[in-house]
Design an enzyme around this catalytic site. Structure first.
Site, PDB file in Angstrom:
ATOM      1  N   ARG A   1       1.776  76.497  41.047  1.00 50.86           N
ATOM      2  CA  ARG A   1       0.347  76.554  41.377  1.00 50.86           C
ATOM      3  C   ARG A   1       0.066  75.946  42.744  1.00 50.86           C
ATOM      4  O   ARG A   1      -0.963  76.246  43.364  1.00 50.86           O
ATOM      5  CB  ARG A   1      -0.468  75.913  40.256  1.00 50.86           C
TER       6      ARG A   1
ATOM      7  N   GLU B   1       9.810  62.343  31.533  1.00 55.20           N
ATOM      8  CA  GLU B   1       9.760  61.516  30.326  1.00 55.20           C
ATOM      9  C   GLU B   1      11.070  61.670  29.541  1.00 55.20           C
ATOM     10  O   GLU B   1      11.644  60.693  29.070  1.00 55.20           O
ATOM     11  CB  GLU B   1       8.564  61.927  29.465  1.00 55.20           C
TER      12      GLU B   1
HETATM   13  P1  AMP Z   1       4.043  64.856  37.764  1.00 57.47           P
HETATM   14  O1  AMP Z   1       5.378  64.965  38.460  1.00 57.47           O
HETATM   15  O2  AMP Z   1       4.119  64.137  36.462  1.00 57.47           O
HETATM   16  O3  AMP Z   1       2.974  64.288  38.686  1.00 57.47           O
HETATM   17  O4  AMP Z   1       3.617  66.326  37.349  1.00 57.47           O
HETATM   18  C1  AMP Z   1       3.080  67.161  38.318  1.00 57.47           C
HETATM   19  C2  AMP Z   1       3.512  68.586  38.126  1.00 57.47           C
HETATM   20  O5  AMP Z   1       3.449  68.989  36.758  1.00 57.47           O
HETATM   21  C3  AMP Z   1       2.585  69.504  38.892  1.00 57.47           C
HETATM   22  O6  AMP Z   1       3.348  70.538  39.478  1.00 57.47           O
HETATM   23  C4  AMP Z   1       1.614  70.006  37.858  1.00 57.47           C
HETATM   24  O7  AMP Z   1       1.319  71.360  38.076  1.00 57.47           O
HETATM   25  C5  AMP Z   1       2.311  69.812  36.525  1.00 57.47           C
HETATM   26  N1  AMP Z   1       1.480  69.093  35.547  1.00 57.47           N
HETATM   27  C6  AMP Z   1       1.701  67.864  35.050  1.00 57.47           C
HETATM   28  N2  AMP Z   1       0.790  67.523  34.134  1.00 57.47           N
HETATM   29  C7  AMP Z   1      -0.065  68.562  34.047  1.00 57.47           C
HETATM   30  C8  AMP Z   1      -1.255  68.830  33.277  1.00 57.47           C
HETATM   31  N3  AMP Z   1      -1.747  67.944  32.393  1.00 57.47           N
HETATM   32  N4  AMP Z   1      -1.862  70.011  33.468  1.00 57.47           N
HETATM   33  C9  AMP Z   1      -1.384  70.916  34.346  1.00 57.47           C
HETATM   34  N5  AMP Z   1      -0.272  70.728  35.091  1.00 57.47           N
HETATM   35  C10 AMP Z   1       0.379  69.565  34.952  1.00 57.47           C
END
Ligand code: AMP
Length: 177
Positions: free
Chosen positions: A59, A96
């Site tokens: 996205r 996680e």
């Molecule tokens: P993080 O590395 O945990 O910050 O996760 C970020 C990535 O995971 C991004 O590419 C987001 O598109 C996706 N992502 C993580 N959590 C969500 C969520 N609750 N809703 C949509 N996309 C998420």
């Protein structure tokens, strides 16, 4: 400004139990909202003399490309491992459960470049931090990070150091609250 919360759909327990997925597809499908969001994401960065926008699969591609066009710079893709054909720089980071690896074309970034890293959602910050680390290893600087949604309760911005962070929507409470 459009009402972002009305156009970002909360999908409980997707892709796994306990996660509230932020679905931005309704927002992308609405012409006025899409135009307004791209303009708002670009707006804080016009004075930064950026050389590129780096968008994170998938996205981050959808939003990063029009934001790059609005800012008058090119777009560079960060992809999951194994998707980019050329020589790449890689970064593995913790999830996680387990790890994930992302890549960027090594010749897409040069020393002296000054880039914006963009994604739709900042959650734990691991993905954005990994993208920023690759950019820096290739000799460029990260001007900042930009997100449509920051899930503030996950504390992801702490993993991005002192670098500037902009977001259009801050969500303070998670499903577990
Ligand atoms: P993080 O590395 O945990 O910050 O996760 C970020 C990535 O995971 C991004 O590419 C987001 O598109 C996706 N992502 C993580 N959590 C969500 C969520 N609750 N809703 C949509 N996309 C998420």
């Amino acid at each position: 400004m459009v009402d972002l919360t009305a156009l970002i759909r909360d999908v409980p327990d997707f892709p796994e139990p306990g996660i509230v997925f932020k679905d931005i597809m309704p927002l992308l499908a609405d012409a006025d909202s899409l135009r307004a969001v791209v303009a708002a994401l670009a707006d804080p960065w016009f004075e930064e003399s950026l050389t590129a926008v780096v968008g994170i699969e998938a996205r981050g591609f959808l939003l990063g490309t029009p934001v790059a066009m609005a800012l008058g710079v090119g777009f560079i893709a960060v992809r999951k491992a194994g998707k980019l054909p050329g020589p790449t720089e890689q970064q593995t980071y913790g999830l996680e459960y387990g790890t994930d690896t992302i890549e960027i074309h090594a010749d897409a970034i040069s020393p002296g470049d000054h880039v914006l890293v963009l994604d739709d959602v900042l959650a734990t910050g691991g993905t954005a931090a990994a993208a920023g680390a690759m950019v820096q290893r290739l000799g460029a600087t990260v001007a900042g990070y930009s997100f449509l949604v920051e899930l503030g309760f996950l504390g992801g911005r702490a993993r991005l150091g002192d670098t500037r962070i902009e977001q259009l929507l801050l969500v303070d409470a998670g499903a577990e609250d």
